[in-house]
Design a protein around this motif. Structure first.
Motif, PDB file in Angstrom:
ATOM      1  N   HIS A 115       0.821  -1.207   0.000  1.00  0.00           N
ATOM      2  CA  HIS A 115       0.000   0.000   0.000  1.00  0.00           C
ATOM      3  C   HIS A 115       0.855   1.257   0.000  1.00  0.00           C
ATOM      4  O   HIS A 115       0.465   2.283  -0.552  1.00  0.00           O
ATOM      5  CB  HIS A 115      -0.920   0.004   1.227  1.00  0.00           C
ATOM      6  CG  HIS A 115      -1.945  -1.075   1.198  1.00  0.00           C
ATOM      7  ND1 HIS A 115      -1.763  -2.307   1.793  1.00  0.00           N
ATOM      8  CD2 HIS A 115      -3.173  -1.124   0.612  1.00  0.00           C
ATOM      9  CE1 HIS A 115      -2.831  -3.062   1.603  1.00  0.00           C
ATOM     10  NE2 HIS A 115      -3.709  -2.366   0.889  1.00  0.00           N
ATOM     11  N   LYS A 116       2.018   1.177   0.637  1.00  0.00           N
ATOM     12  CA  LYS A 116       2.940   2.310   0.689  1.00  0.00           C
ATOM     13  C   LYS A 116       4.374   1.804   0.527  1.00  0.00           C
ATOM     14  O   LYS A 116       4.702   0.705   0.966  1.00  0.00           O
ATOM     15  CB  LYS A 116       2.830   3.055   2.025  1.00  0.00           C
ATOM     16  CG  LYS A 116       1.467   3.663   2.314  1.00  0.00           C
ATOM     17  CD  LYS A 116       1.246   4.942   1.535  1.00  0.00           C
ATOM     18  CE  LYS A 116      -0.065   5.614   1.950  1.00  0.00           C
ATOM     19  NZ  LYS A 116      -0.321   6.862   1.204  1.00  0.00           N
ATOM     20  N   ASN A 117       5.194   2.648  -0.077  1.00  0.00           N
ATOM     21  CA  ASN A 117       6.632   2.392  -0.152  1.00  0.00           C
ATOM     22  C   ASN A 117       7.348   3.345   0.798  1.00  0.00           C
ATOM     23  O   ASN A 117       7.058   4.544   0.813  1.00  0.00           O
ATOM     24  CB  ASN A 117       7.168   2.638  -1.567  1.00  0.00           C
ATOM     25  CG  ASN A 117       6.679   1.623  -2.568  1.00  0.00           C
ATOM     26  OD1 ASN A 117       6.568   0.434  -2.264  1.00  0.00           O
ATOM     27  ND2 ASN A 117       6.385   2.071  -3.771  1.00  0.00           N
ATOM     28  N   LEU A 118       8.270   2.806   1.560  1.00  0.00           N
ATOM     29  CA  LEU A 118       9.117   3.682   2.351  1.00  0.00           C
ATOM     30  C   LEU A 118      10.558   3.220   2.205  1.00  0.00           C
ATOM     31  O   LEU A 118      10.828   2.039   1.978  1.00  0.00           O
ATOM     32  CB  LEU A 118       8.689   3.713   3.820  1.00  0.00           C
ATOM     33  CG  LEU A 118       8.809   2.455   4.674  1.00  0.00           C
ATOM     34  CD1 LEU A 118      10.099   2.498   5.491  1.00  0.00           C
ATOM     35  CD2 LEU A 118       7.627   2.339   5.628  1.00  0.00           C
ATOM     36  N   MET A 119      11.486   4.167   2.254  1.00  0.00           N
ATOM     37  CA  MET A 119      12.891   3.810   2.138  1.00  0.00           C
ATOM     38  C   MET A 119      13.685   4.507   3.226  1.00  0.00           C
ATOM     39  O   MET A 119      13.266   5.528   3.764  1.00  0.00           O
ATOM     40  CB  MET A 119      13.441   4.117   0.750  1.00  0.00           C
ATOM     41  CG  MET A 119      13.632   5.570   0.390  1.00  0.00           C
ATOM     42  SD  MET A 119      15.278   6.213   0.833  1.00  0.00           S
ATOM     43  CE  MET A 119      16.377   5.064   0.025  1.00  0.00           C
ATOM     44  N   SER A 126      11.818   8.616  -5.946  1.00  0.00           N
ATOM     45  CA  SER A 126      10.611   9.068  -6.634  1.00  0.00           C
ATOM     46  C   SER A 126       9.397   8.208  -6.312  1.00  0.00           C
ATOM     47  O   SER A 126       8.263   8.682  -6.366  1.00  0.00           O
ATOM     48  CB  SER A 126      10.833   9.080  -8.150  1.00  0.00           C
ATOM     49  OG  SER A 126      11.850   9.987  -8.504  1.00  0.00           O
ATOM     50  N   VAL A 127       9.613   6.923  -5.997  1.00  0.00           N
ATOM     51  CA  VAL A 127       8.488   6.007  -5.796  1.00  0.00           C
ATOM     52  C   VAL A 127       8.092   5.859  -4.326  1.00  0.00           C
ATOM     53  O   VAL A 127       7.176   5.108  -4.011  1.00  0.00           O
ATOM     54  CB  VAL A 127       8.802   4.602  -6.368  1.00  0.00           C
ATOM     55  CG1 VAL A 127       9.107   4.685  -7.855  1.00  0.00           C
ATOM     56  CG2 VAL A 127       9.939   3.927  -5.611  1.00  0.00           C
ATOM     57  N   CYS A 128       8.763   6.580  -3.428  1.00  0.00           N
ATOM     58  CA  CYS A 128       8.526   6.382  -2.004  1.00  0.00           C
ATOM     59  C   CYS A 128       7.545   7.396  -1.425  1.00  0.00           C
ATOM     60  O   CYS A 128       7.594   8.578  -1.748  1.00  0.00           O
ATOM     61  CB  CYS A 128       9.845   6.445  -1.238  1.00  0.00           C
ATOM     62  SG  CYS A 128      10.854   4.975  -1.493  1.00  0.00           S
ATOM     63  N   ASP A 129       6.667   6.905  -0.570  1.00  0.00           N
ATOM     64  CA  ASP A 129       5.737   7.766   0.144  1.00  0.00           C
ATOM     65  C   ASP A 129       6.396   8.368   1.381  1.00  0.00           C
ATOM     66  O   ASP A 129       6.039   9.461   1.809  1.00  0.00           O
ATOM     67  CB  ASP A 129       4.506   6.954   0.573  1.00  0.00           C
ATOM     68  CG  ASP A 129       3.804   6.329  -0.620  1.00  0.00           C
ATOM     69  OD1 ASP A 129       3.100   7.059  -1.342  1.00  0.00           O
ATOM     70  OD2 ASP A 129       3.983   5.112  -0.837  1.00  0.00           O
ATOM     71  N   LEU A 130       7.341   7.635   1.947  1.00  0.00           N
ATOM     72  CA  LEU A 130       8.047   8.089   3.149  1.00  0.00           C
ATOM     73  C   LEU A 130       9.533   7.812   2.992  1.00  0.00           C
ATOM     74  O   LEU A 130       9.936   6.720   2.586  1.00  0.00           O
ATOM     75  CB  LEU A 130       7.515   7.348   4.385  1.00  0.00           C
ATOM     76  CG  LEU A 130       8.270   7.580   5.703  1.00  0.00           C
ATOM     77  CD1 LEU A 130       8.125   9.031   6.168  1.00  0.00           C
ATOM     78  CD2 LEU A 130       7.780   6.620   6.788  1.00  0.00           C
ATOM     79  N   VAL A 131      10.352   8.811   3.319  1.00  0.00           N
ATOM     80  CA  VAL A 131      11.802   8.635   3.366  1.00  0.00           C
ATOM     81  C   VAL A 131      12.251   8.879   4.803  1.00  0.00           C
ATOM     82  O   VAL A 131      11.994   9.953   5.369  1.00  0.00           O
ATOM     83  CB  VAL A 131      12.544   9.611   2.423  1.00  0.00           C
ATOM     84  CG1 VAL A 131      14.050   9.446   2.575  1.00  0.00           C
ATOM     85  CG2 VAL A 131      12.125   9.375   0.977  1.00  0.00           C
TER      86      VAL A 131
END
Length: 236
Positions: A153-157, A176-181
Motif C-alpha cells: 500500500h505504501k513504499n518507504l525507504m 521518486s516512488v517512495c511515500d516516506l523517506v
C-alpha cells in the motif's frame, strides 16, 4: 545492400540511424507485474491488512529500525514481517528475536528484487488473516526494488547518514516512488559530512509529495513521528 537493410527495417517498424535499428516498444514491460500487484493490494485491503514495502541499501539499519518501531506498536496492532534476502534467515530471525512477532524469510533465488508474484506466493504461505500490518523488508539495493510494484500500500525507504546526502541524485527512481523517506542514524550526524537540508531538497525536487522524517533507533529521535505516520497509514 544499405537500401535493402533500410527498407526491411522500415517494414518492420524500426527507425534507422546509420545501420543501427531502433525498436520502439510501447507496451509497458512491467504490465504483468503491475496487474498482479493491484490484485494483491485489493486482496489485502479487503482483509484490512496494510502492507508496507521497506527499501534501502545494505547496511542502512532496516532490521534494527523496524525492530524498534515494531516494539513501540506491537501491543496495539497485530504485525508480521517478511524479510527478503538472497541467502540465510539472519534478518528474519533477528526481528523475531527482538520483537516476538511472526517473521518469515523469503529467498528470492539470487535476484536483485522481489516482484508482486513472489510476494503473493510468500503471503499465501505466510497467511495474513491474523495481521493488521505487514512489513515487507525488501532486499538491500537502491536500483532494482524501486522498479517493481510489490503490491504494498505504501513504499518507504531508509537513507542512513553514513551513506551521504547525494544518494537522491544518484538513485532518483528509488526516491521518486517512495511515500516516506526516513533519514536514519541521526545519532551519527556529527561524524559524517551529511547536509540534512540538501538531502531534503534533493528528495523534494524528485518527489514533492514524499514525507521525510529524521530518525535514530539508538537515540529515539523522530521515532514518535514515525509511529504517528504508521498509525495514520494503518487507519486509512
Amino acid at each position: 545492400m544499405d537500401q535493402l537493410f533500410k527498407r526491411k527495417n522500415e517494414r518492420m517498424g524500426g527507425k534507422i540511424d546509420g545501420k543501427v535499428r531502433v525498436i520502439e516498444v510501447h507496451e509497458n514491460v512491467f504490465n504483468t507485474n503491475n496487474l498482479a500487484a493491484n490484485e494483491l493490494r485489493e486482496r489485502l485491503s479487503k482483509k484490512k491488512v496494510t502492507m508496507l514495502n521497506v527499501m534501502s541499501s545494505p547496511g542502512s539499519g532496516k532490521t534494527t529500525l523496524l525492530s524498534d518501531v515494531i516494539n513501540r506498536i506491537k501491543d496495539q496492532y497485530k504485525i508480521g514481517v517478511m524479510d527478503v534476502d538472497i541467502e540465510t534467515s539472519l534478518d528474519a530471525q533477528k526481528v523475531a528475536d527482538k520483537t516476538g512477532v511472526p517473521s518469515i524469510q523469503i529467498h528470492n533465488g539470487g535476484l536483485c528484487h522481489i516482484d508482486a508474484e513472489m510476494t503473493t506466493k510468500a503471503i499465501d504461505e505466510f497467511g495474513v488473516d491474523d495481521f493488521d500490518l505487514l512489513f515487507l523488508e525488501n532486499i538491500g539495493n537502491l536500483v532494482c526494488p524501486a522498479e517493481f510494484d510489490t503490491g504494498a500500500h505504501k513504499n518507504l525507504m531508509i537513507l542512513s547518514v553514513p551513506e551521504g546526502d547525494d544518494k537522491p541524485l544518484k538513485y532518483p527512481l528509488m526516491f521518486s516512488v517512495c511515500d516516506l523517506v526516513l533519514i536514519s542514524k541521526m545519532d551519527t550526524l556529527d561524524y559524517f559530512d551529511f547536509d540534512i537540508e540538501k538531502a531534503k531538497e534533493n528528495i523534494k525536487n524528485l518527489n514533492p509529495n514524499a514525507k521525510i522524517i529524521c530518525v535514530s533507533a539508538k537515540s529515539g529521535e523522530g521515532m514518535d513521528e514515525f509511529v504517528g505516520w504508521l498509525k495514520e497509514t494503518i487507519n486509512n
